[in-house]
Design a protein around this motif. Structure first.
Motif, PDB file in Angstrom:
ATOM      1  N   HIS A 468      48.808  32.260  43.074  1.00 57.92           N
ATOM      2  CA  HIS A 468      48.535  30.822  42.981  1.00 57.92           C
ATOM      3  C   HIS A 468      47.282  30.447  43.767  1.00 57.92           C
ATOM      4  CE1 HIS A 468      52.170  30.202  40.819  1.00 57.92           C
ATOM      5  NE2 HIS A 468      52.984  30.446  41.831  1.00 57.92           N
ATOM      6  N   LEU A 469      47.136  31.052  44.955  1.00 59.67           N
ATOM      7  CA  LEU A 469      45.974  30.764  45.793  1.00 59.67           C
ATOM      8  C   LEU A 469      44.690  31.260  45.129  1.00 59.67           C
ATOM      9  CD1 LEU A 469      45.096  29.576  48.498  1.00 59.67           C
ATOM     10  CD2 LEU A 469      45.459  31.807  49.553  1.00 59.67           C
ATOM     11  N   ILE A 470      44.786  32.386  44.441  1.00 62.66           N
ATOM     12  CA  ILE A 470      43.629  32.943  43.727  1.00 62.66           C
ATOM     13  C   ILE A 470      43.176  31.991  42.627  1.00 62.66           C
ATOM     14  CG2 ILE A 470      42.960  34.774  42.102  1.00 62.66           C
ATOM     15  CD1 ILE A 470      44.776  36.655  43.863  1.00 62.66           C
ATOM     16  N   VAL A 471      44.145  31.437  41.911  1.00 67.82           N
ATOM     17  CA  VAL A 471      43.813  30.477  40.843  1.00 67.82           C
ATOM     18  C   VAL A 471      43.107  29.256  41.427  1.00 67.82           C
ATOM     19  CG1 VAL A 471      44.768  28.946  39.089  1.00 67.82           C
ATOM     20  CG2 VAL A 471      45.704  31.252  39.363  1.00 67.82           C
ATOM     21  N   LYS A 472      43.636  28.736  42.549  1.00 63.23           N
ATOM     22  CA  LYS A 472      43.037  27.553  43.174  1.00 63.23           C
ATOM     23  C   LYS A 472      41.644  27.850  43.719  1.00 63.23           C
ATOM     24  CE  LYS A 472      47.380  25.333  44.565  1.00 63.23           C
ATOM     25  NZ  LYS A 472      48.202  24.895  45.724  1.00 63.23           N
ATOM     26  N   SER A 473      41.447  29.083  44.201  1.00 65.22           N
ATOM     27  CA  SER A 473      40.164  29.445  44.820  1.00 65.22           C
ATOM     28  C   SER A 473      39.095  29.788  43.796  1.00 65.22           C
ATOM     29  CB  SER A 473      40.364  30.631  45.783  1.00 65.22           C
ATOM     30  OG  SER A 473      41.302  30.312  46.779  1.00 65.22           O
ATOM     31  N   GLY A 474      39.482  29.943  42.533  1.00 66.74           N
ATOM     32  CA  GLY A 474      38.504  30.228  41.483  1.00 66.74           C
ATOM     33  C   GLY A 474      38.188  31.689  41.291  1.00 66.74           C
ATOM     34  N   TYR A 475      39.020  32.590  41.851  1.00 67.10           N
ATOM     35  CA  TYR A 475      38.752  34.030  41.723  1.00 67.10           C
ATOM     36  C   TYR A 475      39.596  34.686  40.631  1.00 67.10           C
ATOM     37  CZ  TYR A 475      35.981  34.020  46.013  1.00 67.10           C
ATOM     38  OH  TYR A 475      35.002  33.785  46.960  1.00 67.10           O
ATOM     39  N   ILE A 476      40.293  33.883  39.832  1.00 69.97           N
ATOM     40  CA  ILE A 476      41.178  34.452  38.823  1.00 69.97           C
ATOM     41  C   ILE A 476      40.400  35.226  37.763  1.00 69.97           C
ATOM     42  CG2 ILE A 476      41.184  32.407  37.352  1.00 69.97           C
ATOM     43  CD1 ILE A 476      44.123  34.814  38.095  1.00 69.97           C
ATOM     44  N   ASN A 477      39.136  34.868  37.550  1.00 65.13           N
ATOM     45  CA  ASN A 477      38.325  35.576  36.551  1.00 65.13           C
ATOM     46  C   ASN A 477      37.581  36.770  37.128  1.00 65.13           C
ATOM     47  OD1 ASN A 477      38.976  33.798  34.391  1.00 65.13           O
ATOM     48  ND2 ASN A 477      37.489  32.301  35.153  1.00 65.13           N
ATOM     49  N   ASP A 478      37.765  37.027  38.427  1.00 64.42           N
ATOM     50  CA  ASP A 478      37.129  38.186  39.037  1.00 64.42           C
ATOM     51  C   ASP A 478      37.891  39.450  38.625  1.00 64.42           C
ATOM     52  OD1 ASP A 478      35.155  39.028  41.457  1.00 64.42           O
ATOM     53  OD2 ASP A 478      36.997  40.210  41.538  1.00 64.42           O
ATOM     54  N   LEU A 479      37.187  40.402  38.042  1.00 65.63           N
ATOM     55  CA  LEU A 479      37.829  41.608  37.512  1.00 65.63           C
ATOM     56  C   LEU A 479      38.508  42.415  38.608  1.00 65.63           C
ATOM     57  CD1 LEU A 479      38.270  43.191  34.911  1.00 65.63           C
ATOM     58  CD2 LEU A 479      36.127  44.393  35.337  1.00 65.63           C
ATOM     59  N   PHE A 480      37.863  42.494  39.781  1.00 61.68           N
ATOM     60  CA  PHE A 480      38.405  43.232  40.912  1.00 61.68           C
ATOM     61  C   PHE A 480      39.769  42.669  41.317  1.00 61.68           C
ATOM     62  CE2 PHE A 480      37.819  44.333  45.626  1.00 61.68           C
ATOM     63  CZ  PHE A 480      38.217  45.640  45.433  1.00 61.68           C
ATOM     64  N   VAL A 481      39.866  41.344  41.384  1.00 59.59           N
ATOM     65  CA  VAL A 481      41.105  40.667  41.770  1.00 59.59           C
ATOM     66  C   VAL A 481      42.158  40.805  40.673  1.00 59.59           C
ATOM     67  CG1 VAL A 481      42.118  38.426  42.345  1.00 59.59           C
ATOM     68  CG2 VAL A 481      39.886  39.042  43.267  1.00 59.59           C
ATOM     69  N   SER A 482      41.750  40.636  39.424  1.00 54.75           N
ATOM     70  CA  SER A 482      42.699  40.737  38.309  1.00 54.75           C
ATOM     71  C   SER A 482      43.346  42.114  38.248  1.00 54.75           C
ATOM     72  CB  SER A 482      41.985  40.441  36.984  1.00 54.75           C
ATOM     73  OG  SER A 482      41.528  39.103  36.955  1.00 54.75           O
ATOM     74  N   ASN A 483      42.561  43.164  38.475  1.00 50.22           N
ATOM     75  CA  ASN A 483      43.108  44.515  38.469  1.00 50.22           C
ATOM     76  C   ASN A 483      44.105  44.711  39.606  1.00 50.22           C
ATOM     77  OD1 ASN A 483      41.536  45.161  36.267  1.00 50.22           O
ATOM     78  ND2 ASN A 483      39.897  46.079  37.460  1.00 50.22           N
ATOM     79  N   ALA A 484      43.818  44.108  40.768  1.00 49.73           N
ATOM     80  CA  ALA A 484      44.754  44.190  41.894  1.00 49.73           C
ATOM     81  C   ALA A 484      46.050  43.449  41.574  1.00 49.73           C
ATOM     82  CB  ALA A 484      44.102  43.612  43.149  1.00 49.73           C
ATOM     83  N   LEU A 485      45.947  42.333  40.843  1.00 55.25           N
ATOM     84  CA  LEU A 485      47.140  41.592  40.422  1.00 55.25           C
ATOM     85  C   LEU A 485      48.003  42.439  39.491  1.00 55.25           C
ATOM     86  CD1 LEU A 485      45.862  37.957  39.738  1.00 55.25           C
ATOM     87  CD2 LEU A 485      47.777  38.583  41.213  1.00 55.25           C
ATOM     88  N   ILE A 486      47.387  43.146  38.569  1.00 54.85           N
ATOM     89  CA  ILE A 486      48.132  44.015  37.652  1.00 54.85           C
ATOM     90  C   ILE A 486      48.933  45.043  38.436  1.00 54.85           C
ATOM     91  CG2 ILE A 486      47.912  45.782  35.852  1.00 54.85           C
ATOM     92  CD1 ILE A 486      45.405  44.274  34.872  1.00 54.85           C
ATOM     93  N   THR A 487      48.266  45.685  39.397  1.00 50.51           N
ATOM     94  CA  THR A 487      48.930  46.700  40.207  1.00 50.51           C
ATOM     95  C   THR A 487      50.066  46.102  41.032  1.00 50.51           C
ATOM     96  OG1 THR A 487      46.867  47.953  40.350  1.00 50.51           O
ATOM     97  CG2 THR A 487      48.558  48.454  41.979  1.00 50.51           C
ATOM     98  N   MET A 488      49.836  44.923  41.604  1.00 49.92           N
ATOM     99  CA  MET A 488      50.855  44.285  42.438  1.00 49.92           C
ATOM    100  C   MET A 488      52.114  44.000  41.619  1.00 49.92           C
ATOM    101  SD  MET A 488      52.470  41.212  43.263  1.00 49.92           S
ATOM    102  CE  MET A 488      51.429  39.918  42.579  1.00 49.92           C
ATOM    103  N   TYR A 489      51.943  43.362  40.455  1.00 52.12           N
ATOM    104  CA  TYR A 489      53.109  43.032  39.639  1.00 52.12           C
ATOM    105  C   TYR A 489      53.818  44.297  39.151  1.00 52.12           C
ATOM    106  CZ  TYR A 489      52.309  37.990  39.449  1.00 52.12           C
ATOM    107  OH  TYR A 489      52.199  36.652  39.774  1.00 52.12           O
ATOM    108  N   ALA A 490      53.052  45.311  38.788  1.00 52.39           N
ATOM    109  CA  ALA A 490      53.644  46.551  38.292  1.00 52.39           C
ATOM    110  C   ALA A 490      54.470  47.242  39.374  1.00 52.39           C
ATOM    111  CB  ALA A 490      52.545  47.481  37.788  1.00 52.39           C
ATOM    112  N   LYS A 491      53.924  47.316  40.579  1.00 51.18           N
ATOM    113  CA  LYS A 491      54.646  47.986  41.670  1.00 51.18           C
ATOM    114  C   LYS A 491      55.845  47.172  42.147  1.00 51.18           C
ATOM    115  CE  LYS A 491      51.158  51.064  43.581  1.00 51.18           C
ATOM    116  NZ  LYS A 491      50.492  51.545  44.817  1.00 51.18           N
TER     117      LYS A 491
END
Length: 737
Positions: A468-491
């Motif tokens: 949620h904080l990432i969305v508010k901060s405007g980094y949701i479209n950052d590929l580096f962050v998005s890939n980390a989100l994928i890993t977090m949810y998967a694990k």
């Protein structure tokens, strides 16, 4: 005599400008007649070569000072980024001229200290001169404070062309080309600087076609116009156009030659750069440094060192470039040799050496240099934090962090990444929260590290809050962050959420695919992982080594033996990828789970790489499951050779011998364990309750509510026994304690 003193003074100035400070000192010391100009020239020479302490010492010794002396000292401090010391001199001046005020105001504006600059500007006795007005306008514009810049611009009693160009530079150099073009069109008078600013603005945003269009309209382009366009072509890889422009230039200065050489070097055309360097009618320090950097970039360190020796005079940039080359190739002895020979060192040079030692794990040497530095900057402190973190010494990294007078986002990122790198995930999350309390804004690296920590301890609720904080901060479209989100949810077991994040990425890369494939493999969705892999190939994304680790792991957990063997074969034959130890570990695990122990053991023996603890551990696990004591014993002994200080390996080997009835071997292993003084790491676990992560350390008497926890555990244990839980005694002998 007067002419002789004048000539000596001029020579000191020239030697100082060219970096030949030792020769300047020699000329100064041999002069029997010195005047105020002599001292001023030597002060400037010291300052321009980073020896500001010597400059101040000479300033204090001067028998007589004039206004130029004071201004030279201020200028020297500013040249060496000693703004505070410069201001102290400014305050002590018996009298000041417009140049004194301009020096300080310009310095503050260039360093972004606009409030301090404005305070001085308001105290300016004579505001009719445009120089300070222009400095203030340029300062506001540079910081993107266009409203303030425009307000000041409108208030100016008299505007000159520099004023207009200052506003124009603020717009064009900050990417505000639409505002810049509006101002440009409204200018009653333009000069070549105005045109150059517009051309450079388009070059900065990569719009070379528009830059070229305006370049051709310049009434009388000067050498800066040509070099600006030339550099634009060069930086964007349009070497042919840069070369054509270079050949068309009516007049070439040393900057244009340097720009063309840099263009060739950027395109890795080292031979053409060397040829052009040899044809130069004159060279400056940038010419030599550019070539040395070029040799370093392509790994030709011997040629770079030879060129350094050929330089008619040494400068810090060239020597630092050479040091950087040795550091990148971990040749620290040679880097140290050059560093020790340097008469003058700037902060970049010190930081390069410290970073080199840190990258080689030589933190004692890095700390020694760090202690010797008199002008540490944030890079120095952050490098030490990162170095200690990579060396696993987080207590020292934390001490450096706490000792810092000022911290930036990189400082926090270095600490958070260090905790995550060393498995201290709770400390990483605590640091993330502390960063917020200090009102430091996290960037994409901060979020990625925080998500990584959440992933490794399955802290789903905290991970969702970060999302949620990432969305508010405007980094949701950052590929580096998005890939980390994928890993977090998967694990955290939320593969569906991971897929949603994946689908929301506009331009997925191989890391995105790898993260989702590994997520499915981790959650036992072997077939889904294989389907993803096939979809990845259809999309034209080339798999890498990490891709196959995820896919082979999926085959292993899903029992897809034939598919796994086929993929492993394709790694080498089809994709020309050299298998890593992780690939072999997956294959050993795959074959072992399927009961094909002989094939697994044969693969280990025939590997082209040295077997790692992970490979022997996979073989040991298979031997335990299929009750092959001899193979288990062999794998356990190999594991012991690789990890001689890991207590669990000794316990495991002892249990294997006990199951086989080899009690003398049990005694031998236990005795060996005591001799090597292995330490059994205490159990460590955590649980997330109401957005808080609680950690538990085995045997920790300080744990709150320990009595209540033990009571509940006893109740659960009794309940489990009452449900007739069957326990396999044979299998327990193989369990890692």
């Amino acid at each position: 005599m007067r002419n002789r003193v004048f000539n000596r003074n001029l020579k000191i100035t020239q030697l100082g400008k060219s970096g030949r400070i030792d020769e300047a000192i020699k000329v100064f010391s041999q002069m029997t007649q010195k005047n105020t100009v002599t001292y001023n020239s030597m002060i400037s020479a010291y300052a321009k070569n980073g020896r500001i302490v010597d400059a101040r010492h000479l300033f204090d010794e001067m028998p007589q000072r004039n206004l130029v002396s004071w201004n030279s000292m201020i200028s020297g401090y500013l040249h060496n980024d000693k703004v505070g010391e410069a201001y102290n001199i400014f305050v002590k001046m018996p009298q000041r001229d417009l140049f004194s005020w301009t020096l300080m105001i310009t310095c503050y504006t260039r360093n972004g200290k606009l409030q301090k600059a404005r305070e001085l500007f308001n105290l300016l006795p004579d505001k009719h001169d445009t120089v300070c007005w222009n400095a203030m306008i340029a300062g506001y514009a540079k910081k993107g404070m266009f409203d303030e810049a425009k307000r000041l611009f409108d208030e100016m009693p008299v505007k000159d062309l520099v004023s207009w160009n200052s506003m124009l530079a603020g717009y064009t150099q900050n990417g505000e080309l639409h505002l810049g073009l509006q101002l440009f069109e409204g200018m009653a008078e333009r000069n070549v600087v105005s045109w150059n600013l517009i051309v450079d603005g388009f070059v900065q945003v990569g719009d070379l076609d528009s830059a070229w269009k305006f370049f051709k309209k310049i009434p009388e382009p000067n050498v800066v116009s040509w070099v600006t366009m030339l550099s634009g072509f060069a930086r964007n890889g349009r070497i042919t156009e840069a070369q054509d422009l270079f050949e068309q230039m009516p007049n070439r200065n040393v900057v244009s030659w340097n720009a063309m050489i840099a263009a060739y070097l950027q395109d890795c055309q080292i031979d053409k750069a060397v040829q052009l360097f040899s044809e130069m009618p004159e060279r400056d320090s940038a010419s030599w440094t550019t070539m040395i950097n070029g040799y370093v970039r392509v790994g030709k360190l011997d040629e770079a060192r030879q060129l350094l020796h050929q330089m008619p005079y040494r400068n810090i940039s060239a020597q630092t470039a050479m040091i950087s080359g040795y550091v990148q190739n971990k040749r620290m002895d040679e880097a140290t040799q050059i560093f020790n020979q340097m008469a003058t060192r700037d902060v970049v040079c010190w930081n390069t050496m410290i970073a080199g030692y840190a990258q080689c794990g030589k933190m004692t040497e890095a700390q020694c240099l760090f202690n010797q530095m008199t002008n540490k900057d944030l890079v120095s402190w952050n490098t030490m934090i990162t170095g200690y973190a990579h060396a696993g010494q987080m207590d020292k990294a934390l001490k450096v962090f706490k000792d810092m007078g000022k911290r930036n986002t990189v400082s926090w990122n270095s600490l958070i990444a260090g905790f995550s790198h060393n498995g201290l995930y709770l400390d990483a999350l605590r640091s993330f929260m502390m960063m917020g309390r200090e009102r430091k804004r996290p960037d994409q690296s901060t979020f990625a590290c925080g998500l990584s920590a959440c992933a490794n301890i399955a802290a789903l609720q905290i991970g969702e809050q970060l999302h949620h904080l990432i969305v508010k901060s405007g980094y949701i479209n950052d590929l580096f962050v998005s890939n980390a989100l994928i890993t977090m949810y998967a694990k955290c077991g939320r593969v569906f959420n991971a897929e949603l994040v994946f689908q929301g990425i506009k331009n997925v890369d191989v890391v995105s695919w790898n993260s989702l494939i590994a997520g499915h493999a981790l959650n036992g969705n072997g077939k889904e992982a294989i389907k993803l892999f096939e979809a990845m190939l259809i999309q034209g994304v080339a798999p890498d080594q990490v891709t196959f680790i995820g896919v082979l792991s999926a085959c292993s957990h899903g029992g897809l033996v034939s598919r796994g063997l086929e993929l492993f074969k394709n790694i080498i034959e089809r994709y020309k990828i050299e298998p890593l130890a992780e690939h072999y570990a997956c294959m050993v695990d795959l074959l072992g789970r399927a009961g094909k122990l002989e094939e697994a053991f044969e693969m280990v023996l025939e590997m082209r790489i040295k077997a790692t603890a992970g490979i022997w551990g996979a073989l040991l696990g298979a031997a335990r499951v299929h009750w092959n004591l001899e193979l288990g014993k062999y794998a356990a002994e190999k594991l012991l050779e690789l990890e001689p200080h890991k207590a669990s390996n000794y316990v495991l080997l002892s249990n294997i011998h006990a199951e086989a009835g080899r009690w003398s071997e049990v005694q031998r292993v236990r005795k060996l364990m005591e001799e090597r003084r292995t330490e059994k790491q205490p159990g460590y676990s955590w649980i997330e309750v109401e957005n808080q992560v609680h950690s538990f350390l085995s045997g920790d008497p300080e744990q709150t509510r320990i009595a209540e926890i033990c009571c509940i555990l006893k109740t659960l244990t009794a309940e489990m026994r009452n449900t007739s839980c069957v326990y396999d005694v044979k299998s327990s002998l193989f369990d890692i304690l």
